[in-house]
Write an enzyme that holds these catalytic residues in place. Sequence first.
Site, mmCIF file in Angstrom:
data_model
loop_
_atom_site.group_PDB
_atom_site.id
_atom_site.type_symbol
_atom_site.label_atom_id
_atom_site.label_comp_id
_atom_site.label_asym_id
_atom_site.label_seq_id
_atom_site.Cartn_x
_atom_site.Cartn_y
_atom_site.Cartn_z
ATOM 1 N N TYR A 28 30.808 30.707 51.069
ATOM 2 C CA TYR A 28 30.880 32.172 51.085
ATOM 3 C C TYR A 28 29.740 32.799 50.284
ATOM 4 O O TYR A 28 29.217 33.851 50.652
ATOM 5 C CB TYR A 28 32.235 32.635 50.550
ATOM 6 C CG TYR A 28 33.324 32.631 51.591
ATOM 7 C CD1 TYR A 28 33.343 33.571 52.607
ATOM 8 C CD2 TYR A 28 34.341 31.677 51.561
ATOM 9 C CE1 TYR A 28 34.340 33.568 53.572
ATOM 10 C CE2 TYR A 28 35.341 31.663 52.518
ATOM 11 C CZ TYR A 28 35.340 32.615 53.521
ATOM 12 O OH TYR A 28 36.317 32.603 54.483
ATOM 13 N N HIS A 40 36.283 36.705 55.222
ATOM 14 C CA HIS A 40 37.313 36.611 54.191
ATOM 15 C C HIS A 40 38.453 37.594 54.439
ATOM 16 O O HIS A 40 39.633 37.249 54.299
ATOM 17 C CB HIS A 40 36.698 36.863 52.815
ATOM 18 C CG HIS A 40 37.655 36.666 51.685
ATOM 19 N ND1 HIS A 40 38.472 37.678 51.219
ATOM 20 C CD2 HIS A 40 37.950 35.567 50.935
ATOM 21 C CE1 HIS A 40 39.216 37.219 50.238
ATOM 22 N NE2 HIS A 40 38.918 35.941 50.041
#
Length: 245
Positions: A28, A40
């Site tokens: 991420y 997310h």
Amino acid sequence: MHICFSLRPEGSMEIPLQYNHIVQAAVYRSIDADLAAFLHDQGYQSGNRRFKLFAFSRLMGKFRIKPDKGTITFADEVKLVISSPVDEFCQSIANGILTKGRLRLGTAEAEVEKLVVRQYRVEDGRAVLRILSPVVLYSTLLKPDGRKYTCYFQPGEPDYDTLLESNLRKKYEALYGQAAPEGNVKVRRLGRGDMRLVNYKNTVIKGYTGVMELSGPTELLQMAVDAGLGSKNSQGFGCVEVVER
């Protein structure tokens, strides 16, 4: 698409033995901020299911485990495979990690020596897959007293193929916005498969490794290759590679 990163630890790289969440966090951090927020917070949706549509392997290389500390140490080259059917994600993760030139895993860092990009193409409705991180398939059931419990399935059990096919269909619908092609997906385990227990953020998850032969609609098998097999792919489960014929 599959991207294989070759990493060189600075000295030795000691990280927690249960490191899935650490690699996930590194992924991420390495992609574009807007894409990271989308994956997310939202992801790709099919009905009430949401998918991140990426998977990653276990860290592969020579290692030493310290049971008393609960850590694993890599002192030489480490390989990490990340896969996805989404071109934007693949470009973002490759550019992000190459630009930084290093990957931070928890408190440890490793230099990125090279990356290799591969596009496996499924043909003839058949694929032999080597599992790079355990494949997880499960159902959430209710006990007589109303409490929920998780039932994990292993290759060869009656519901395994059905659950795997359903998962692939939902991924296809989430990415392309249309129903998946007709036809059943069948799984055959080749050789011995091993069960793996992984503790992900204090939840024990059961998965299986080994080599599997899948047959069925080519589009669904391609989704399996790129997005990963089974559930929890973005948590480090179900990453596979094609065994060349």
